[in-house]
Design a protein around this motif. Structure first.
Motif, short mmCIF file in Angstrom:
data_model
loop_
_atom_site.label_atom_id
_atom_site.label_comp_id
_atom_site.label_asym_id
_atom_site.label_seq_id
_atom_site.Cartn_x
_atom_site.Cartn_y
_atom_site.Cartn_z
N CYS A 513 21.16 -27.43 -4.48
CA CYS A 513 20.97 -26.87 -3.14
C CYS A 513 22.30 -26.57 -2.46
O CYS A 513 22.56 -26.96 -1.31
CB CYS A 513 20.14 -27.82 -2.27
SG CYS A 513 18.42 -27.96 -2.79
N GLN A 533 26.17 -27.05 1.97
CA GLN A 533 25.09 -27.88 1.46
C GLN A 533 23.79 -27.55 2.20
O GLN A 533 23.75 -27.52 3.43
CB GLN A 533 25.42 -29.35 1.65
CG GLN A 533 24.34 -30.30 1.17
CD GLN A 533 24.20 -30.29 -0.35
OE1 GLN A 533 25.12 -30.62 -1.06
NE2 GLN A 533 23.02 -29.90 -0.84
N ASP A 535 19.45 -28.23 2.64
CA ASP A 535 18.47 -29.29 2.43
C ASP A 535 17.51 -28.88 1.31
O ASP A 535 17.64 -27.81 0.72
CB ASP A 535 17.72 -29.62 3.73
CG ASP A 535 16.89 -28.44 4.26
OD1 ASP A 535 16.55 -27.54 3.47
OD2 ASP A 535 16.58 -28.43 5.47
N LYS A 536 16.55 -29.71 1.01
CA LYS A 536 15.68 -29.45 -0.14
C LYS A 536 14.78 -28.24 0.05
O LYS A 536 14.20 -27.73 -0.91
CB LYS A 536 14.84 -30.70 -0.44
CG LYS A 536 15.68 -31.86 -0.95
CD LYS A 536 14.80 -33.06 -1.31
CE LYS A 536 15.66 -34.21 -1.84
NZ LYS A 536 14.83 -35.40 -2.20
N LEU A 541 21.51 -28.03 6.54
CA LEU A 541 21.29 -29.46 6.74
C LEU A 541 21.35 -29.88 8.20
O LEU A 541 20.90 -30.96 8.56
CB LEU A 541 22.32 -30.27 5.95
CG LEU A 541 21.90 -30.70 4.54
CD1 LEU A 541 23.04 -31.45 3.87
CD2 LEU A 541 20.67 -31.58 4.58
#
Length: 607
Positions: A513, A533, A535-536, A541
């Motif tokens: 991710c 980065q 999130d899923k 994030l």
């Protein structure tokens, strides 16, 4: 014991002397002045001296734009002895009369400093023919130093007089580079320099073709342009592609028909290459060029890299001099797959079929962009979206699950997708009204980079903003349009990052991710490779403002293309300065894989 050669003492603070202020002499002087050296033009003609100085005054600033150095001074002299005082380099550009050159070098030995390098710009005579009146010690600091016609051609060729100190050549190569010239060293003394001999052969055969009535000038020039200028074919690489055994077979026919010697053609190839199994690209032994090396010592050779050359840094750039290129993973061999493309920008490879897809921008502002595919096995090129379908298609990505092509249309202010065959073209993002002049001119609406993440159910794109403005943004949206919503009413568009210098291409690693992108804006945050980065779900994030993303590495030259190779912990980046880089996934161990100042690289893809 003989002492090794040492450079002239304090050469940076001593003058360069040009003998002859004519058309070429004044240009040579301008080169050295642009590199910060103090130049002295010596010519017996007052008019030539005045014209030579006027040329340098009017043009040295434009020469210096390429060198980045302070501008040196330029003075003119009538008397030789005054001009030569304390010189570290003298280049004679006097008329091509051998006795005049012999006498000139005799005078130089007597009047120039004992550590001064003495060079002849002559292409008609070897410098060894000018040594009749000089001592053995003077011969060691004499060489040919032949310029062509700067600033149009900045090549300079260096050649020994048969006695020249070997250390002079690497020293002079570095000095030539300071003046933005491209130096070449002839391996041995020759009648005619490297290019002179190449041109002599081309000229001779061209005249024979005309004399025999085989062709006409217009056809010859058009063929040359298509094969060697647009096609970027070069003699040695072309022979390796054809196969040296085939080259020898063809040359044998010419030898028999024309009654010429085979010593330097067929015999040379047989003795040095063919009998050793060195047949060219088809041979593991290589040919005129060394074979492509495997990335590993015990594993299979890795598949090649596909990269796009915009074409605008070519020797003779045109709007259709772009090309699709194949580069070995070690960066040692490059070959052209498709040429004559109109500003190619984004590229991707279908791992299942091996087909290559790319965009051609066309002329920005006109609706003449296209999306093209190339079947490498069948050698078939096909326009999937022909000219007139879209405006300025930029970066391109593939959804290999749904067999969809995603691409951005910069001047169209939109993101599109279509099937692999070009059918079912649909607009999935409209960033602005392209028919409104104000909105169309607003670079904040220009969609450029694109990537798609089927596992996350999202696609991501960049809207770069004005050049180096700090107004660039990255957006994402769902692959599936929310129910009961349309292009104009969709509510799932999310701005991931804003305030970027000038974001361009995108890649996403679905397993970790991580979203990566290149940025061609100003340092310290532009001309960089970046990472965010997710999130899923593939969204941001929500890290506090100011710490949303990380600059992995920078100091690119207009960074454009980006490709992840997560299996090998590698990222590839291209730039408009003609370089292809690689680094690890954290941005460390950055290195230049390939460099060519006559190319401007955009999209990049891996098989």
């Amino acid at each position: 014991m003989l002492q090794s050669w040492t450079p002239p003492r304090d050469y940076r603070n001593r003058p360069v002397v040009i003998l002859g202020a004519g058309v070429l002499g004044r240009r040579i002087g301008c080169i050295w002045a642009s590199a910060g050296f103090d130049v002295r033009l010596r010519d017996p003609s007052n008019q030539q001296r005045e014209d030579g100085l006027a040329y340098i005054r009017e043009n040295v600033a434009s020469y210096a734009k390429e060198t980045g150095d302070r501008i040196g001074t330029a003075h003119a002299f009538e008397k030789m002895e005054e001009a030569l005082a304390d010189a570290w380099l003298v280049i004679e550009a006097v008329p091509e009369k051998i006795q005049l050159k012999i006498d000139t070098f005799a005078q130089l030995e007597m009047q120039a400093p004992n550590d001064c390098i003495l060079a002849s710009n002559s292409s008609s005579y070897r410098s060894s023919e000018m040594l009749g009146k000089v001592s053995e010690s003077a011969k060691k600091r004499i060489l040919n130093m032949h310029y062509y016609m700067p600033p149009q051609c900045m090549v300079v060729e260096l050649m020994t007089d048969g006695h020249t100190e070997e250390g002079i050549f690497p020293f002079m190569v570095e000095r030539c580079k300071e003046g933005n010239t491209l130096p070449f060293i002839a391996g041995k003394e020759s009648t005619g320099f490297i290019f002179n001999r190449l041109w002599a052969a081309v000229k001779r055969e061209t005249l024979s073709i005309l004399a025999e009535g085989v062709s006409v000038p217009e056809e010859i020039d058009t063929l040359w342009t298509e094969m060697f200028v647009k096609g970027r074919s070069t003699p040695c690489k072309m022979m390796d592609q054809v196969g040296l055994d085939t080259v020898a077979f063809i040359e044998s026919h010419y030898v028999q028909e024309r009654g010429i010697s085979s010593e330097n053609t067929v015999d040379y190839l047989n003795e040095n290459y063919i009998k050793h199994g060195k047949l060219g690209n088809k041979s593991s032994q290589g040919g005129l060029y060394a074979p492509v090396k495997s990335q590993t010592t015990d594993g299979p050779e890795k598949p090649p890299i596909i990269v796009l050359d915009l074409g605008l840094s070519a020797v003779l750039p045109t709007m259709t001099s772009g090309s699709v290129l194949e580069l070995s993973r070690d960066g040692e061999q490059m070959k052209t797959l498709v040429e004559n493309q109109s500003l190619p920008d984004g590229v991707a490879v279908d791992p299942h079929t091996g087909k290559i897809f790319w965009t051609n921008m066309g002329i920005p502002g006109k609706t003449d962009g296209s999306v093209v595919s190339f079947d490498r096995q069948e050698n078939i090129t096909k326009e999937l979206l022909p000219k007139g379908s879209i405006n300025t298609p930029k970066q391109l990505a593939l959804d290999t699950v749904a067999n969809k092509i995603y691409f951005c249309d910069r001047e169209g202010l939109a993101v599109y997708r279509c099937n692999f065959d070009g059918s079912q073209l649909e607009k999935i993002v409209q960033a602005g009204n392209s028919n409104n002049p104000k909105e169309a001119a607003d670079a904040r609406n220009w969609c450029v980079g694109i990537t798609v993440a089927p596992k996350l159910g999202k696609f991501y794109w960049t809207q770069k903003g004005p050049s180096k403005s700090g107004q660039g943004r990255i957006f994402c949206a769902n692959i599936l349009l929310p129910a009961d919503q349309s292009l104009d009413s969709r509510t799932d568009v999310e701005c991931m990052v804003d305030g970027l210098p000038e974001p361009i291409d995108l890649e996403v690693d679905e397993e970790s991710c991580m979203l990566y992108w290149t940025d061609r804006g100003e340092i310290p945050y532009g001309n960089s490779l970046n990472r965010l980065q997710l999130d899923k779900s593939g969204s941001e994030l929500g890290i506090p403002s100011g710490n949303t993303h990380k600059v992995l590495t920078h100091h690119f030259n207009e960074a454009i293309g980006l490709k992840l190779d997560t299996k090998n912990n590698t990222i590839y980046v291209t730039d408009l300065g003609g370089k292809i880089y690689r680094c690890d996934l954290n941005g460390n161990n950055k290195s230049v894989l390939y460099s060519d100042e006559f190319r401007a690289f955009t999209g990049i893809a891996l098989f």
